[in-house]
Design a protein around this motif. Sequence first.
Motif, PDB file in Angstrom:
ATOM      1  N   MET A   1      36.301  51.909  43.619  1.00  0.00           N
ATOM      2  CA  MET A   1      36.255  50.853  42.620  1.00  0.00           C
ATOM      3  C   MET A   1      36.320  49.493  43.299  1.00  0.00           C
ATOM      4  N   ASP A   2      35.566  48.545  42.781  1.00  0.00           N
ATOM      5  CA  ASP A   2      35.520  47.199  43.337  1.00  0.00           C
ATOM      6  C   ASP A   2      36.487  46.287  42.580  1.00  0.00           C
ATOM      7  N   LEU A   3      37.263  45.508  43.333  1.00  0.00           N
ATOM      8  CA  LEU A   3      38.301  44.666  42.742  1.00  0.00           C
ATOM      9  C   LEU A   3      38.070  43.197  43.036  1.00  0.00           C
ATOM     10  N   LEU A   4      38.457  42.356  42.075  1.00  0.00           N
ATOM     11  CA  LEU A   4      38.473  40.901  42.231  1.00  0.00           C
ATOM     12  C   LEU A   4      39.898  40.422  41.995  1.00  0.00           C
ATOM     13  N   ILE A   5      40.423  39.582  42.881  1.00  0.00           N
ATOM     14  CA  ILE A   5      41.758  38.999  42.724  1.00  0.00           C
ATOM     15  C   ILE A   5      41.611  37.551  42.292  1.00  0.00           C
ATOM     16  N   VAL A   6      42.320  37.174  41.215  1.00  0.00           N
ATOM     17  CA  VAL A   6      42.290  35.802  40.709  1.00  0.00           C
ATOM     18  C   VAL A   6      43.718  35.267  40.669  1.00  0.00           C
ATOM     19  N   ALA A  43      29.872  37.264  38.374  1.00  0.00           N
ATOM     20  CA  ALA A  43      28.414  37.247  38.272  1.00  0.00           C
ATOM     21  C   ALA A  43      27.770  37.772  39.552  1.00  0.00           C
ATOM     22  N   GLU A  44      28.397  37.507  40.691  1.00  0.00           N
ATOM     23  CA  GLU A  44      27.812  37.910  41.972  1.00  0.00           C
ATOM     24  C   GLU A  44      28.149  39.344  42.342  1.00  0.00           C
ATOM     25  N   HIS A  45      29.409  39.779  42.067  1.00  0.00           N
ATOM     26  CA  HIS A  45      29.871  41.064  42.598  1.00  0.00           C
ATOM     27  C   HIS A  45      30.046  42.163  41.562  1.00  0.00           C
ATOM     28  N   ASP A  46      30.094  41.825  40.261  1.00  0.00           N
ATOM     29  CA  ASP A  46      30.236  42.822  39.197  1.00  0.00           C
ATOM     30  C   ASP A  46      31.384  43.790  39.478  1.00  0.00           C
ATOM     31  N   PRO A  47      32.628  43.302  39.590  1.00  0.00           N
ATOM     32  CA  PRO A  47      33.760  44.180  39.934  1.00  0.00           C
ATOM     33  C   PRO A  47      34.108  45.137  38.797  1.00  0.00           C
ATOM     34  N   ASP A  48      34.776  46.224  39.149  1.00  0.00           N
ATOM     35  CA  ASP A  48      35.277  47.166  38.149  1.00  0.00           C
ATOM     36  C   ASP A  48      36.569  46.666  37.517  1.00  0.00           C
TER      37      ASP A  48
END
Length: 246
Positions: A1-6, A43-48
């Motif tokens: 799974m792809d993650l984004l941290i904010v 928009a660029e990476h489409d994280p899960d």
Amino acid sequence: MDLLIVDDEALARQRLARMVERLEGYRLVAQAADAAEAMAAMAEHDPDVVLCDIRMPGQDGLQLAQQISTMEDPPAIIFCTAYDEYALDAFGAQAVDYLLKPVSDEKLQAALNKAQKVNRAQLAALAQADSDVSADSRKHISARTRRGVELIPLDAIHYFLADHKYVTVYHDDNETLIDDTLKELEQEFPERFVRVHRNALVAIKAIEGMERSPQGQYRLRLKGLDHQPVVSRRHVSPLREFLSRL
């Protein structure tokens, strides 16, 4: 799974990033310091999954979550915050979980397990597709063109592709702009079209297979077409399982 941290605090982002690196099966694809950076990263990476702080300058995490919820195919949201008073609001924003800092490895893993269950709901929806055929559903997509109203048979459609505010339908005769949104089409025709990317719906009957390109992207082979729509990473696993049952 792809993650984004904010998170607006660099140290907090770094700590979460190290925790993610220790977990098997997860990949950190981007970090963001505020809501604007987060939307650009999505928009660029489409994280899960998005691991999101709540108190941030400008648009806060709850407002960001509301914005994310309006997306065609939103990622799961897990809040990671030092404040416990926002829990009810967080779950009202459809968060998968609400973790208090400092976040432990065990609680992060448990929250991500919940997010995986949310993603498995995508597979359940795909598996249900063949049994959801409605006798009353329309048999054409209408498009307003220079010649008037054009009726495009559903059986002639290969896929729909969204680009900003516009949706193009690719069909046997041509490609045509339409007024429907991908979300509306996905809800109306679950038995005919499958979501493969946040900007693409593909006709199930047109799919010949899925393959990985030399650049690492997954793409679909469609019958009679040279163009191969991209499959986002978050849709690869449920789509592969779905195709194995066709």
